[in-house]
Write a protein that holds these residues in place. Structure first.
Motif, PDB file in Angstrom:
ATOM      1  N   UNK A  64       0.776  -1.080   0.148  1.00  0.00           N
ATOM      2  CA  UNK A  64       0.066   0.061  -0.093  1.00  0.00           C
ATOM      3  C   UNK A  64       1.047   1.345   0.095  1.00  0.00           C
ATOM      4  N   UNK A  65       1.915   1.228   0.737  1.00  0.00           N
ATOM      5  CA  UNK A  65       2.802   2.524   0.933  1.00  0.00           C
ATOM      6  C   UNK A  65       3.631   2.757  -0.529  1.00  0.00           C
ATOM      7  N   UNK A  66       4.224   1.605  -0.839  1.00  0.00           N
ATOM      8  CA  UNK A  66       5.076   1.594  -2.173  1.00  0.00           C
ATOM      9  C   UNK A  66       4.179   2.119  -3.278  1.00  0.00           C
ATOM     10  N   UNK A  67       2.925   1.831  -3.445  1.00  0.00           N
ATOM     11  CA  UNK A  67       1.948   2.440  -4.560  1.00  0.00           C
ATOM     12  C   UNK A  67       2.270   3.859  -4.707  1.00  0.00           C
ATOM     13  N   UNK A  68       2.498   4.547  -3.646  1.00  0.00           N
ATOM     14  CA  UNK A  68       2.524   6.238  -3.750  1.00  0.00           C
ATOM     15  C   UNK A  68       4.086   6.351  -3.690  1.00  0.00           C
ATOM     16  N   UNK A  69       5.076   5.463  -3.947  1.00  0.00           N
ATOM     17  CA  UNK A  69       6.510   5.682  -4.041  1.00  0.00           C
ATOM     18  C   UNK A  69       7.080   5.056  -5.315  1.00  0.00           C
ATOM     19  N   UNK A  70       6.591   5.781  -6.415  1.00  0.00           N
ATOM     20  CA  UNK A  70       7.174   5.466  -7.753  1.00  0.00           C
ATOM     21  C   UNK A  70       8.698   5.628  -7.968  1.00  0.00           C
ATOM     22  N   UNK A  71       9.182   4.989  -9.013  1.00  0.00           N
ATOM     23  CA  UNK A  71      10.718   5.056  -9.112  1.00  0.00           C
ATOM     24  C   UNK A  71      10.956   6.489  -9.969  1.00  0.00           C
TER      25      UNK A  71
END
Length: 615
Positions: free
Chosen positions: A401-408
């Motif tokens: 869920x957190x990584x969805x908002x932390x794009x490359x």
């Protein structure tokens, strides 16, 4: 005596063998016995400012692997023909084959965006022989179908010809401009990249670059996160500080500044501009456009190689390979003139978490070819994504869920840029752990268009101007060649609560009365959106799956809940944030985090599809 000599020989051999093994294996033994003085940190820091600290584990959260092995997803049809341009003419080059084929082709020349073919023809391929078939000259698209002696189709493909530029029309001296290239990989978070792209990471270590760990999404999908970069007006590009009606794309602005432009996706439906097809990016906006090639393949020659029918091939090539070949065809043009190019891959990575591991070599080789062709020496390249994985088992975890908002987001730049504009690159590197957004990237590109803005004196003026802003009123977009203010919050950066992880999350019981009330309000909000569409069923709250209280700090009286609910019919899973007050208020878009596949076949609007369960 003979026995004594034999014993001595055996003893000498064993002694020699001992020393050989001991000294030969000693370095290897030391490698295993050596203990690292400092263990690799378990956590990776994303944002580290006075008002926001975000970190995450290096190891992924537990999830279920795909129901089919990703490594086996290979194109199953043969690649009988390849496209070759030699001496100014276009040829189809046939490999040696084991049987006879009769082939028919349809050709588009000149204006390749046209739906009509300009000509057609046929040719034969004989068993055991190689052959070159001349097609024509210039930019062309050709579709070929080959049948065997029983008239069964055995090969169906589309090829694109882009001859190298005529040296007479290329400038003798390259203008002093910095080209820009966007290499986009959809649905890849920064940690996803850290875990699955070791070859690309090794390549980066030998080239100047900055990883922007604090890059955050501002919208739900790739389209919503790319429009602030590509489709809006910014303060220095158009005299405004907000997104307009999206008529002035970056392609227009770069073309006005003397750049050539290119655009390509591996998806005919278009992750970018998908809401209205590709009508928003007509031919006159870009000099080189892969769209008509991919559309031709999608209409005639594509077939799927996965159970979800999301990864496409044409003959023996994946669509992503067609995109790569298009990029390499542009290299001769990029070598001579300044270029703005945008390329985006979405197939495979959208659906499968582990698919990313099979792209590492692909992108490392592409970057290496760009380096060897001297493209990277004149280019600011952004290796990026719009968001992390948006649905599936991994996305359901707290870390997912957190990584969805932390794009490359990685910026790769030439060595000379650091020497010529030291303050600009120093500021760029200092923003590695700042909270940044697509709006900032837009402002950064404004500086690239006019490199004079990167001179130390001009940047110092910009830095003083930025410092003069009131603490609670910062520009929405700030060039990354300026230091992002340390006190920047999600609100100041225009990041919705749903996408912001600066605030601590406190889990709340899902049967809490206020949680139930807010969840019903969330579902009712969905029903209001689909109410005008009678083909869509009204939804009911089936279960509250997750609820978190968002901590806004002691200085404020704001209270919000982050909710995950499941609805029926259809078992849709949705997330949103709801502000608690006398009247409940949605403070974010509503995100669907479960697949809907064919449930929404009765509507065409991609925004509506996420909510509609067709009657």
């Amino acid at each position: 005596m003979a026995r004594l000599m034999l014993r001595m020989k055996v003893s000498m051999i064993l002694t020699g063998l001992f020393f050989t093994l001991y000294f030969g294996l000693q370095p290897l033994t030391e490698l295993f016995e050596r203990k690292h003085l400092v263990d690799a940190p378990e956590e990776v820091v994303f944002v580290n400012t006075s008002v926001c600290h975000v970190s995450g584990p290096r190891k992924p959260a537990a999830y279920y692997f795909a129901i089919e092995p990703i490594k086996k997803l290979q194109c199953r049809m043969p690649q009988l023909l390849t496209a070759v341009t030699q001496g100014g003419s276009n040829f189809l080059e046939a490999k040696r084959i084991s049987e006879n084929f009769n082939c028919k082709y349809w050709l588009k020349s000149g204006y390749i965006h046209s739906r009509q073919y300009t000509t057609d023809g046929q040719f034969d391929l004989k068993s055991g022989t190689a052959r070159k078939i001349k097609i024509g000259t210039g930019e062309q698209i050709v579709r070929i179908r080959c049948s065997d002696q029983l008239n069964i189709s055995r090969y169906h493909d589309v090829h694109y010809f882009l001859p190298p530029p005529d040296p007479k029309w290329m400038p003798t001296e390259r203008p002093e401009k910095l080209s820009v290239m966007v290499l986009g990989i959809d649905s890849v978070s920064h940690m996803h990249f850290v875990r699955y792209f070791p070859l690309v990471k090794s390549f980066l270590e030998n080239h100047p670059h900055t990883k922007f760990f604090g890059y955050s999404r501002v919208g739900l999908d790739a389209d919503a996160n790319l429009r602030p970069i590509l489709g809006g007006k910014s303060s220095r590009l158009a005299g405004l500080n907000f997104l307009s009606d999206e008529k002035d794309w970056l392609w227009d602005i770069f073309k006005m500044e003397g750049y050539s432009t290119a655009y390509g996706e591996d998806n005919a439906k278009g992750i970018l501009f998908r809401r209205n097809g590709h009508k928003e990016l007509p031919k006159n906006k870009v000099d080189f456009d892969l769209t008509p090639v991919i559309v031709e393949m999608d209409n005639h020659t594509r077939y799927s190689i996965d159970l979800k029918e999301m990864i496409y091939c044409t003959a023996g090539r994946k669509f992503q390979e067609v995109l790569r070949d298009f990029i390499l065809q542009l290299v001769p043009y990029m070598q001579g003139i300044p270029f703005f190019s945008f390329f985006w891959q979405s197939q495979g990575v959208q659906e499968y978490y582990e698919y990313a591991s099979h792209l590492d070599l692909f992108y490392m080789m592409l970057l290496k070819k760009l380096l060897n062709a001297d493209i990277l020496n004149n280019t600011l390249l952004f290796l990026m994504s719009g968001h992390g994985l948006r649905a599936g088992e991994y996305r359901m975890s707290l870390q997912g869920m957190k990584e969805e908002s932390q794009p490359l987001m990685v910026a790769i730049y030439p060595e000379w840029l650091k020497r010529k504009y030291p303050l600009a690159v120093r500021n760029l590197e200092s923003n590695a752990h700042s909270l940044i957004t697509p709006y900032d990237l837009r402002e950064t590109l404004a500086d690239v268009i006019d490199l004079v803005q990167l001179k130390d004196a001009n940047l110092e003026v910009g830095m003083k101007r930025l410092q003069s802003h009131p603490a609670n009123r910062l520009p929405r977009g700030i060039s990354l060649f300026l230091p992002i203010p340390d006190h920047r919050t999600c609100d100041l950066a225009h990041i919705h609560s749903l996408f912001c992880f600066c605030r601590e999350l406190t889990e709340v019981p899902t049967d809490d009365g206020l949680v139930i009330r807010s969840s019903r309000f969330l579902v009712e909000s969905i029903n209001q959106l689909i109410k005008p569409f009678r083909q869509c069923r009204q939804l009911k709250l089936e279960m509250v799956l997750l609820a978190h209280f968002l901590d806004f700090g002691e200085e404020t009286f704001l209270y919000e809940l982050r909710l995950r609910v499941r609805t029926n019919p259809g078992n849709g899973v949705f997330e949103a944030t709801v502000r608690l007050s006398d009247v409940l208020l949605l403070t974010s878009p509503i995100s669907r985090v479960s697949h809907y596949l064919g449930q929404s076949h009765c509507v065409g609007d991609p925004d509506l599809k996420t909510f509609c369960f067709c009657i």
